[in-house]
Write a protein that holds these residues in place. Structure first.
Motif: not given
Length: 284
Positions: A81-102
């Protein structure tokens, strides 16, 4: 006066005289029993009050954090019955690597990417050049599409055969030493590199604007050839007096090396500026 259930206690001899000592002891015993009854009753009352208070605290704590049907139960909440943090949205990170600088060199290695204007001032701005503690006065400058006209000996045909499109020249002088630096512009890096590797003869010195004619009429002068990106760059340096240059003349070498290093930096900076602009445009 009460004398207990057995009546008064009489002394010895049967003379009906009360046994005062016995009576006194009996009275003291009754007092002690009454005192213990009072103490016991007080302890029971204290325990009862404590139990009521504890019950009230448990009930209050349960009700204060509950709503709706939770108030109908008197039990403390279990782990489920105790409250949990499961309702908090988890941070998401892009799995696509940014392109290298020119790569800045890409922008000065091919005419299709190297679109910045080509002018004398874009490579040799101002009226003087300072390298460390050495200052050089800027003399005459020249910009032409007739590459062979800026050379002496075989260098003219080498530039032409490799596709030279234009040449920029500028002369700098200091303490009787003058050096002309020239940048030959090609469409590709391969053309510029080949021209520098094949270099023979040399760049023609550029006099004027306070600098007399130098490194002409057979005078021995120092000549260099290099390339970076689609640019080949050359120097010719010597004494304004017409004296021949030897390996011991470090002043001539110093001026030539300073101009060569500065020209390389200017070409590289040209690539950095265009690469930075391209990166900004792609993220805008």
């Amino acid at each position: 006066m009460s004398f207990g259930q057995g009546g008064p206690s009489w002394g010895p001899g049967g003379n009906h005289t009360p046994d005062w000592a016995a009576l006194a002891e009996e009275s003291a015993a009754r007092s002690r029993r009454k005192k213990w009854l009072l103490i016991g009753g007080g302890a029971l009352a204290t325990a009862a009050v404590a139990a009521i208070v504890a019950t009230a605290v448990i009930t209050t704590n349960h009700d204060s954090g509950s709503t709706g049907s939770d108030r109908n139960t008197g039990d403390l909440p279990g782990p489920a019955d105790l409250p949990t943090d499961s309702a908090e949205p988890a941070p998401s990170f892009s799995t696509v690597a940014p392109p290298p600088p020119p790569d800045p060199k890409d922008y000065i290695s091919d005419v299709k990417k190297d679109r910045a204007p080509i002018t004398v001032d874009s490579f040799y701005p101002g009226k003087k050049l300072t390298m460390g503690d050495r200052a050089y006065a800027k003399g005459a400058t020249h910009h032409t599409t007739s590459c062979a006209a800026t050379t002496q000996g075989a260098l003219g045909s080498i530039l032409t055969n490799n596709g030279c499109g234009q040449v920029i020249r500028a002369t700098y002088s200091r303490a009787g030493v003058a050096v002309t630096v020239g940048i030959a512009v090609f469409d590709t890096e391969a053309q510029a590199k080949k021209a520098a590797q094949q270099a023979s003869g040399g760049l023609a010195s550029l006099s004027g604007s306070g600098v007399p004619t130098f490194c002409r009429a057979g005078a021995i002068c120092r000549r260099t050839a290099n390339s970076y990106g689609r640019y080949a760059y050359f120097t010719v340096g010597g004494f304004t007096s017409g004296k021949n240059v030897t390996k011991a003349d470090r002043d001539v070498f110093t001026v030539g090396d300073d101009l060569t290093n500065f020209t390389f930096r200017q070409i590289r900076h040209r690539g950095e500026v265009q690469a930075s602009a391209a990166a900004t445009a792609s993220t805008g």
